[in-house]
Scaffold this active site. Structure first.
Site, mmCIF file in Angstrom:
data_model
loop_
_atom_site.group_PDB
_atom_site.id
_atom_site.type_symbol
_atom_site.label_atom_id
_atom_site.label_comp_id
_atom_site.label_asym_id
_atom_site.label_seq_id
_atom_site.Cartn_x
_atom_site.Cartn_y
_atom_site.Cartn_z
ATOM 1 N N GLU A 1 1.564 4.400 7.265
ATOM 2 C CA GLU A 1 0.495 3.924 6.401
ATOM 3 C C GLU A 1 -0.092 5.089 5.596
ATOM 4 O OE1 GLU A 1 0.361 0.845 6.151
ATOM 5 O OE2 GLU A 1 -0.200 -0.258 7.938
ATOM 6 N N HIS B 1 3.413 1.916 2.091
ATOM 7 C CA HIS B 1 3.976 2.368 3.364
ATOM 8 C C HIS B 1 5.504 2.242 3.380
ATOM 9 C CE1 HIS B 1 3.375 -1.810 5.478
ATOM 10 N NE2 HIS B 1 4.554 -1.752 4.904
ATOM 11 N N ASN C 1 0.826 -1.215 0.000
ATOM 12 C CA ASN C 1 0.000 0.000 0.000
ATOM 13 C C ASN C 1 0.863 1.269 0.000
ATOM 14 O OD1 ASN C 1 1.045 0.093 2.564
ATOM 15 N ND2 ASN C 1 -0.918 -0.004 3.646
HETATM 16 P P1 PGA Z 1 8.199 -6.925 2.446
HETATM 17 O O1 PGA Z 1 7.642 -5.743 3.327
HETATM 18 O O2 PGA Z 1 9.649 -6.645 2.244
HETATM 19 O O3 PGA Z 1 7.978 -8.150 3.265
HETATM 20 O O4 PGA Z 1 7.432 -6.904 1.167
HETATM 21 C C1 PGA Z 1 8.021 -4.455 3.004
HETATM 22 C C2 PGA Z 1 7.334 -3.482 3.929
HETATM 23 O O5 PGA Z 1 6.217 -3.789 4.400
HETATM 24 O O6 PGA Z 1 7.904 -2.412 4.179
#
Ligand code: PGA
Length: 244
Positions: free
Chosen positions: A142, A137, A135
């Site tokens: 967020e 973030h 998303n």
């Molecule tokens: P991920 O998470 O590396 O497991 O895709 C990235 C994040 O949520 O910042």
């Protein structure tokens, strides 16, 4: 913003590790801002390899992480403290007294956020490694109407809980809150390295790097940093025909 494109995840990890290693070689007592999630695991493996080959020492390095779940202690296998120990710190010569993460078990989380923000400021982050959520973030910032300037307690979105439940036995076990550096905290690091890999990140990469700069896509905000390097692999760059 510089964009380094790589063939695949392994090459992206190697390039990110090279940037961090170069930072440590130039300044052995560097302060590294570190991230968790699946993306940086390969980078940490490469750094451990460099340490094992005697190319690198962490003996004077300090590290400070972006975030931690509220309610999880150091011993909890899902805590980011545990993640960092398992993936990096237990495998190098770093002095564990120089390893910093928010305390998810602090009695007063608001006070902990203030303490952590002051710590980040006192240390001064030389290079901050970042991943990106589906998303948009960064850390646990967020999508929102606001840009947070300092470390704060955040309610995790359903999208993040969904994305992170793969690390837990069941979705209900994913904590609902976290302590995270604010976008402002991240922007005060001297250098930023954003690592984006995998086809499932192609759409958010396009929005974050080429869409409007907005707190609704928190990663877009870091484009305003004067020293941002994006390392992305070809699957993540799938929708980008523009400048590469
Ligand atoms: P991920 O998470 O590396 O497991 O895709 C990235 C994040 O949520 O910042």
């Amino acid at each position: 913003m510089r964009i380094i494109s790589t063939k695949n995840y392994n090459e992206a990890s190697a390039r990110a590790a090279d940037l961090i290693a170069a930072q440590i070689l130039v300044k052995p007592d560097s302060v590294l801002g570190l991230a968790t999630g699946s993306t940086p695991i390969g980078t940490y493996k490469e750094l451990v390899k460099k340490y094992n080959n005697s190319e690198l020492s962490f003996s004077e390095v300090s590290t400070i992480n972006l975030d931690e779940y509220v309610g999880l202690g150091h011993d909890d296998e899902q805590s980011y403290y545990h993640f960092m120990m398992e993936n990096l710190h237990n495998k190098t010569d770093i002095d564990k007294n120089n390893v910093y993460l928010p305390n998810g078990l602090a009695e007063n989380i608001d006070d902990e956020c203030i303490r952590y923000e002051e710590l980040a400021e006192d240390l001064g982050i030389d290079i901050q490694l970042l991943g990106i959520g589906l998303n948009g973030h960064v850390g646990f910032n967020e999508p929102s109407d606001f840009i947070e300037n300092y470390t704060y307690k955040v309610e995790l979105t359903q999208s993040t809980i969904e994305a992170n439940k793969r690390f837990f036995k069941k979705a209900e076990d994913v904590p609902k809150e976290a302590i995270t550096m604010g976008i402002g905290t991240i922007m005060r690091a001297k250098k930023l390295v954003l690592l984006i890999t995998g086809e499932n990140k192609a759409e958010i990469l396009d929005q974050a790097l080429f869409g409007p700069i907005t707190p609704q896509v928190p990663a877009s905000l870091i484009r305003m940093h004067p020293d941002l390097t994006v390392i992305a692999d070809n699957p993540a760059l799938k929708l980008v025909s523009k400048i590469i």
